[in-house]
Design an enzyme around this catalytic site. Sequence first.
Site, PDB file in Angstrom:
ATOM      1  N   ILE A 227       0.845  -1.196   0.000  1.00  9.00           N
ATOM      2  CA  ILE A 227       0.000   0.000   0.000  1.00  9.00           C
ATOM      3  C   ILE A 227       0.878   1.242   0.000  1.00  9.00           C
ATOM      4  O   ILE A 227       1.830   1.341   0.778  1.00  9.00           O
ATOM      5  CB  ILE A 227      -0.933  -0.001   1.227  1.00  9.00           C
ATOM      6  CG1 ILE A 227      -1.894  -1.198   1.142  1.00  9.00           C
ATOM      7  CG2 ILE A 227      -1.718   1.298   1.334  1.00  9.00           C
ATOM      8  CD1 ILE A 227      -2.665  -1.437   2.415  1.00  9.00           C
ATOM      9  N   HIS A 228       0.557   2.172  -0.877  1.00  5.57           N
ATOM     10  CA  HIS A 228       1.309   3.423  -0.957  1.00  5.57           C
ATOM     11  C   HIS A 228       1.163   4.198   0.353  1.00  5.57           C
ATOM     12  O   HIS A 228       0.116   4.154   1.017  1.00  5.57           O
ATOM     13  CB  HIS A 228       0.786   4.257  -2.128  1.00  5.57           C
ATOM     14  CG  HIS A 228       1.670   5.395  -2.511  1.00  5.57           C
ATOM     15  ND1 HIS A 228       1.602   6.625  -1.881  1.00  5.57           N
ATOM     16  CD2 HIS A 228       2.656   5.504  -3.434  1.00  5.57           C
ATOM     17  CE1 HIS A 228       2.489   7.440  -2.419  1.00  5.57           C
ATOM     18  NE2 HIS A 228       3.143   6.786  -3.365  1.00  5.57           N
ATOM     19  N   ALA A 229       2.210   4.918   0.721  1.00  6.51           N
ATOM     20  CA  ALA A 229       2.224   5.647   2.000  1.00  6.51           C
ATOM     21  C   ALA A 229       1.048   6.612   2.128  1.00  6.51           C
ATOM     22  O   ALA A 229       0.516   6.809   3.222  1.00  6.51           O
ATOM     23  CB  ALA A 229       3.548   6.402   2.146  1.00  6.51           C
TER      24      ALA A 229
END
Length: 343
Positions: A227-229
Amino acid sequence: MLTVRPVRTSDLPAIERMAVASGIGVTSLPNNREKLFERIQQSVSAFEHEAIGDSGCEYYMFVLEEDGQVLGTASINASAGFDEPFYSYRSEIFVHASRALKVNNRVHVLNMCHDLTGMVQLCGFYVDGHLEPQAAELLSRARLLFIASKRERFGRRVIAEMQGIHDDAGQSPFWNAIGRRFFNMDFLQVEQAFVSHSKTFIAELMPSYPIYVPLLPDEAQHAIGQIHASFERSCQLLCNEGFEADNYIDIFDGGAVLTAEVDRLKTLENSRCYPVEVLASLPEQAQPQLLSNLESSEFAAAVCRVAVVDGVAFINPDAARALGLASGGQVQVVGLQQKESAA
């Protein structure tokens, strides 16, 4: 006071700003004025229908507002892939065995599928970064209170796609390892194609046979289900509700697809409806909680102090104005995940 309400046509400039700020890969909040206006119009129409028998193509967009300024947005797609299949990769294990060689190998594979077609989809989430965590909770969970109040409009299962890993230049290791080899397009280009054209191009160009994960570059393998930050906050809110990263990932960037049973989400399980009484001075036991009315086009939600006594919810005049309520009305109440003071 921060409130959540249905989007209006006049919110288009603010939604455009947030679409730009949301960055790369958020196809549910496209940086495309025409598409955003179309979605706002769809939402206005969906909210105006007071009775919808079965879940279908309805699209509901909400905004987070304070003092007339729009600071966030989030949406519900009543039926993902209503008009076209909703594609994803299903993560599976194949067993390759040879009795003669005494070999038994379990191999991770990805199969393109549209298993998630027709499920309720939470999408288009964005909150201005300077806001406190409680603002994100209000916006995310207000959608669920709307589902609770209009349960007949929505199906049994719900999904939420999380943005996968990519760098500031828009390079996605997962896309570069798989999609780019069949599309001959950069991740940014395919994102625009996804917004502007029919999704059938996925089935036309992507491989329909299994993708053997061990054959992918290490960087692409490590990106699977990540998951992207920028999505970590919204992901945590959903996980607190009972969402889980199941066996599905996004077909473009490999990001996790969260799934859940609608009726087992904590907001739906724990919310209660009470008759309302408006008091200038609340009882001592009043606590900040998440409240919403039961309206459709006039839906509103906010974090307000409330005291529930003998089955009646007591709120103050400010909360009543924010929620469009008066004594004798009905209010939904649910506890907060973030224990912070109310606005």
